[in-house]
Scaffold this motif. Structure first.
Motif, PDB file in Angstrom:
ATOM      1  N   ARG A  92      -1.797  -3.398  -5.898  1.00 52.49           N
ATOM      2  CA  ARG A  92      -2.338  -4.121  -4.803  1.00 52.49           C
ATOM      3  C   ARG A  92      -3.789  -4.531  -5.344  1.00 52.49           C
ATOM      4  O   ARG A  92      -4.382  -5.428  -4.655  1.00 52.49           O
TER       5      ARG A  92
ATOM      6  N   LYS B 264      -0.340  -5.869   4.826  1.00 57.83           N
ATOM      7  CA  LYS B 264      -1.744  -5.738   4.524  1.00 57.83           C
ATOM      8  C   LYS B 264      -1.876  -6.560   3.164  1.00 57.83           C
ATOM      9  O   LYS B 264      -2.987  -6.550   2.835  1.00 57.83           O
ATOM     10  N   CYS B 265      -0.757  -6.759   2.193  1.00 59.99           N
ATOM     11  CA  CYS B 265      -0.879  -7.522   1.120  1.00 59.99           C
ATOM     12  C   CYS B 265      -0.665  -8.993   1.325  1.00 59.99           C
ATOM     13  O   CYS B 265      -0.362  -9.668   0.224  1.00 59.99           O
TER      14      CYS B 265
ATOM     15  N   GLU C 142       0.894  -1.172  -0.080  1.00 58.63           N
ATOM     16  CA  GLU C 142       0.093  -0.028  -0.056  1.00 58.63           C
ATOM     17  C   GLU C 142       0.716   1.140   0.039  1.00 58.63           C
ATOM     18  O   GLU C 142       2.136   1.060   0.345  1.00 58.63           O
TER      19      GLU C 142
END
Length: 185
Positions: free
Chosen positions: A82, A106-107, A58
């Motif tokens: 993403r 987060k990914c 992100e």
């Protein structure tokens, strides 16, 4: 864009960039030092000019630090959207020939399929790494903040999307582009 190291020498405390949402910022001195540490890490991993990394994360401060580390190491670097699905991400990582792949927690869900792939890239995660990933922050922070001895410009390699299965044009295009650039200089 002027190389951050020039600004780090002339205006070290000036903000290089700032995150709009959080207000977090990084100065040119910090960007220069962190990207030097990343460049040293890439060399410690055996990457040399012309090799490739890929990253998926992100919007965050670490993104540009890693891009500049690759750039000053002579590496090709591919930033992956993403918003792509896991198959598209895997395709790009393989197609670009990434030897190192860096992502964020987060990914993580999108890239779990890359863990344990034979012949795949070294997998790194910023912040707290999940199983199967090494800590980019920990390994990079152990490196010197001075430039690498063989600093040379790298390049971004962009994908607009992952092409349909069976098409692998990017390597041919990259080789053709290098050939054109050599004949013009």
């Amino acid at each position: 864009m002027t190389h951050p190291s020039i600004h780090a020498r002339t205006q070290p405390n000036k903000i290089a960039y700032q995150m709009a949402g959080s207000g977090k910022a990084i100065t040119y001195r910090e960007l220069d030092e962190l990207s030097n540490q990343g460049a040293h890490l890439f060399r410690a991993l055996g990457l040399k000019a012309g090799d490739h990394i890929a990253l998926l994360m992100e919007n965050r401060l670490a993104f540009m630090e890693i891009c500049w580390a690759a750039q000053r190491s002579g590496l090709y670097y591919t930033a992956i959207s993403r918003y792509l699905n896991p198959d598209e991400i895997a395709y790009i990582v393989k197609d670009c020939g990434a030897k190192v792949f860096i992502t964020s927690p987060k990914c993580a869900e999108q890239v779990r399929g890359l863990v344990g792939q034979p012949g795949g890239p070294l997998l790194y995660m910023i912040d707290e790494p999940e199983p199967g990933f090494r800590s980019y922050d920990k390994e990079a922070s152990a490196q010197p903040t001075t430039p690498i001895a063989d600093e040379v410009a790298g390049y971004d390699m962009l994908y607009s999307s992952a092409p349909p299965a069976g098409r692998r044009a990017s390597r041919r295009i990259l080789k053709a582009t290098r050939s054109i650039c050599r004949t013009r200089s």
